[in-house]
Design an enzyme around this catalytic site. Structure first.
Site, PDB file in Angstrom:
ATOM      1  N   GLU A 142       4.512  -4.365   1.918  1.00 24.52           N
ATOM      2  CA  GLU A 142       4.501  -5.266   0.761  1.00 24.52           C
ATOM      3  C   GLU A 142       5.559  -4.788  -0.221  1.00 24.52           C
ATOM      4  O   GLU A 142       5.685  -3.590  -0.461  1.00 24.52           O
ATOM      5  CB  GLU A 142       3.104  -5.205   0.117  1.00 24.52           C
ATOM      6  CG  GLU A 142       3.012  -5.838  -1.256  1.00 24.52           C
ATOM      7  CD  GLU A 142       1.612  -5.711  -1.876  1.00 24.52           C
ATOM      8  OE1 GLU A 142       0.620  -5.507  -1.143  1.00 24.52           O
ATOM      9  OE2 GLU A 142       1.525  -5.808  -3.113  1.00 24.52           O
ATOM     10  N   GLU A 147       5.592  -7.611 -11.542  1.00 26.10           N
ATOM     11  CA  GLU A 147       4.138  -7.551 -11.685  1.00 26.10           C
ATOM     12  C   GLU A 147       3.761  -6.840 -12.981  1.00 26.10           C
ATOM     13  O   GLU A 147       4.455  -5.932 -13.430  1.00 26.10           O
ATOM     14  CB  GLU A 147       3.527  -6.787 -10.499  1.00 26.10           C
ATOM     15  CG  GLU A 147       2.018  -6.703 -10.540  1.00 26.10           C
ATOM     16  CD  GLU A 147       1.408  -6.154  -9.250  1.00 26.10           C
ATOM     17  OE1 GLU A 147       2.086  -5.368  -8.557  1.00 26.10           O
ATOM     18  OE2 GLU A 147       0.263  -6.521  -8.937  1.00 26.10           O
TER      19      GLU A 147
END
Ligand SMILES: *[C@@H]1O[C@H](CO)[C@@H](O)[C@H](O)[C@H]1NC(C)=O
Ligand SMILES: *[C@@H]1O[C@H](CO)[C@@H](O)[C@H](O)[C@H]1NC(C)=O
Ligand SMILES: *[C@@H]1O[C@H](CO)[C@@H](O)[C@H](O)[C@H]1NC(C)=O
Ligand SMILES: *[C@@H]1O[C@H](CO)[C@@H](O)[C@H](O)[C@H]1NC(C)=O
Ligand SMILES: *[C@@H]1O[C@H](CO)[C@@H](O)[C@H](O)[C@H]1NC(C)=O
Ligand SMILES: *[C@@H]1O[C@H](CO)[C@@H](O)[C@H](O)[C@H]1NC(C)=O
Length: 377
Positions: A142, A147
């Site tokens: 990932e 974020e």
């Protein structure tokens, strides 16, 4: 190995070595663009409540997202909007509607994805991300480009992998390194996090800009450019980019500490905004930038809390150093030119594609050529 090196004609093999050996793959051709009225055409809406990170959110279907205007293209700007419902008063025990979309296509090593953003979601309880993963997480890894949670002001970038991948000797501008072990088993799956020191990178201080993610066999790198310093190759919509001209990335995970081809597989791109949940709703983290209780005071409180909980996206473009675009039907699509030196592009894709790809001799030839190249160097 999928393709034996003995199947490669010697002349072709030598040609590959002499013409590509000294070149680090930094040149990429435009392979896929999501923009304008067709922005949402090639994504899948999650269409389920957040059963992934325990958020108090329902990721709606494409139909609901369209009718409730949670995902739409603004006709005056042609920008895509991806947002949390800011019109509904949610009843106690219910969750709030929002969006999670995943690209139908996957992108193999030797890809760069760029998103041009005009606004990013923020607010207490809000947890947005622009990221990618392989379908069988944690296998295949990932990559989190963008974020953060609540009223935080700095972007956090991270990799999550199976055990054995670490950030070692990065060439990066950020000195805020939170953790260097990317294993999902370490630090409660925190990942190997680098924080951007710029308050223009996330939240209320974000004034627009472009995020660039390079997924190369030499390493993974992320650049953030505020709008005023977006490189001209990007702002001019050039069909070719060279990441060596972009300067030092803000975050970098070289292959010396993490064998990219081993820990990563073709990535699907994801935009999502969830609420509270494992990260934003963690009370110690929540209390750092917000007061009260995540669900009670925000999710079921005034919907106007979510007036800033939206992405405004100019475009997403994916550039490729070879044949790195994998469509759901398994076809490897070829971008405009195939002449740039991809270091190993296509090899991950080939692994996933199985029988279908074997029917395409030119692609197999390319994969063989690149595999031979990797094998030697
Ligand atoms: C993308 O995937 C979704 C769901 O799998 C599908 O409904 C949609 O038709 C796909 N879009 C394209 C353009 O293939
Ligand atoms: C989440 O829900 C979807 C739809 O019901 C299901 O397919 C998926 O397996 C669930 N995932 C998890 C992690 O529970
Ligand atoms: C990472 O470090 C920065 C700078 O010290 C800090 O602001 C941030 O909260 C940390 N992030 C995490 C997830 O620990
Ligand atoms: C960028 O260029 C590509 C062709 O290289 C074109 O398809 C696309 O529409 C352009 N995008 C914009 C926003 O002009
Ligand atoms: C966070 O704030 C809430 C509400 O004020 C309080 O109940 C809780 O104990 C705090 N949690 C932490 C970890 O400080
Ligand atoms: C909801 O948010 C949008 C911005 O995304 C804003 O234009 C609108 O005024 C907000 N409020 C309502 C009630 O729609």
């Amino acid at each position: 190995m999928l393709v034996k090196s003995t199947t490669i004609p010697t002349s072709l093999f030598l040609l590959a070595v002499t013409s590509f050996a000294p070149v680090r793959a930094t040149q990429y051709n435009l392979a896929k663009e999501y923009s304008g009225s067709t922005f949402f055409n090639d994504w899948t809406f999650y269409n389920n409540y957040d059963n992934l990170t325990n958020g108090d959110a329902i990721f709606v279907s494409a139909q609901t997202a369209t009718s409730a205007k949670l995902a739409y293209v603004d006709s005056s700007t042609s920008h895509a909007i991806i947002k949390v419902d800011n019109t509904t008063t949610v009843a106690y025990n219910d969750k709030r509607n929002t969006v999670r979309i995943t690209s139908n296509d996957s992108f193999a090593v030797g890809s760069v994805w760029v998103t041009d953003l005009y606004h990013v979601p923020y607010g207490c309880s809000v947890w947005p991300a622009w990221w990618s993963q392989a379908p069988n997480w944690p296998t295949g890894g990932e990559i989190d480009t963008f974020e953060g949670v609540n009223m935080q002001s700095l972007n956090q970038m991270s990799l999550h992998t199976e055990p054995g991948c670490k950030q070692q000797s990065p060439t990066q501008s950020s000195t805020l390194v939170n953790s260097t072990d990317c294993s999902f088993q370490t630090n409660s799956n925190q990942g190997c996090i680098v924080t951007d020191p710029s308050t223009a990178s996330f939240g209320q201080g974000f004034q627009g800009g472009a995020y660039v993610t390079e997924y190369a066999s030499s390493g993974i790198s992320i650049w953030f450019f505020p709008r005023s310093s977006i490189p001209s190759a990007l702002s001019s919509n050039s069909s070719t980019i060279d990441t060596s001209t972009f300067g030092t990335p803000v975050a970098n995970w070289p292959n010396t500490g993490c064998n990219i081809e081993q820990y990563f597989q073709p990535q699907q791109l994801i935009f999502d905004i969830t609420l509270c949940g494992d990260f934003a709703g963690n009370s110690a983290i929540f209390n750092e930038t917000c007061s009260g209780v995540c669900y009670n005071d925000y999710v079921i409180g005034s919907p106007s809390n979510y007036d800033n909980a939206y992405f405004e996206v100019g475009y997403v473009r994916v550039f490729s150093s070879g044949n790195t675009v994998i469509t759901p039907s398994g076809t490897l699509s070829t971008p405009g030119s195939s002449s740039t030196g991809g270091s190993g592009s296509g090899s991950n894709g080939a692994r996933c594609l199985g029988a279908e790809i074997m029917a395409i001799p030119t692609v197999v030839g390319l994969v063989a050529l690149f595999s031979g190249y990797i094998f030697l160097f």
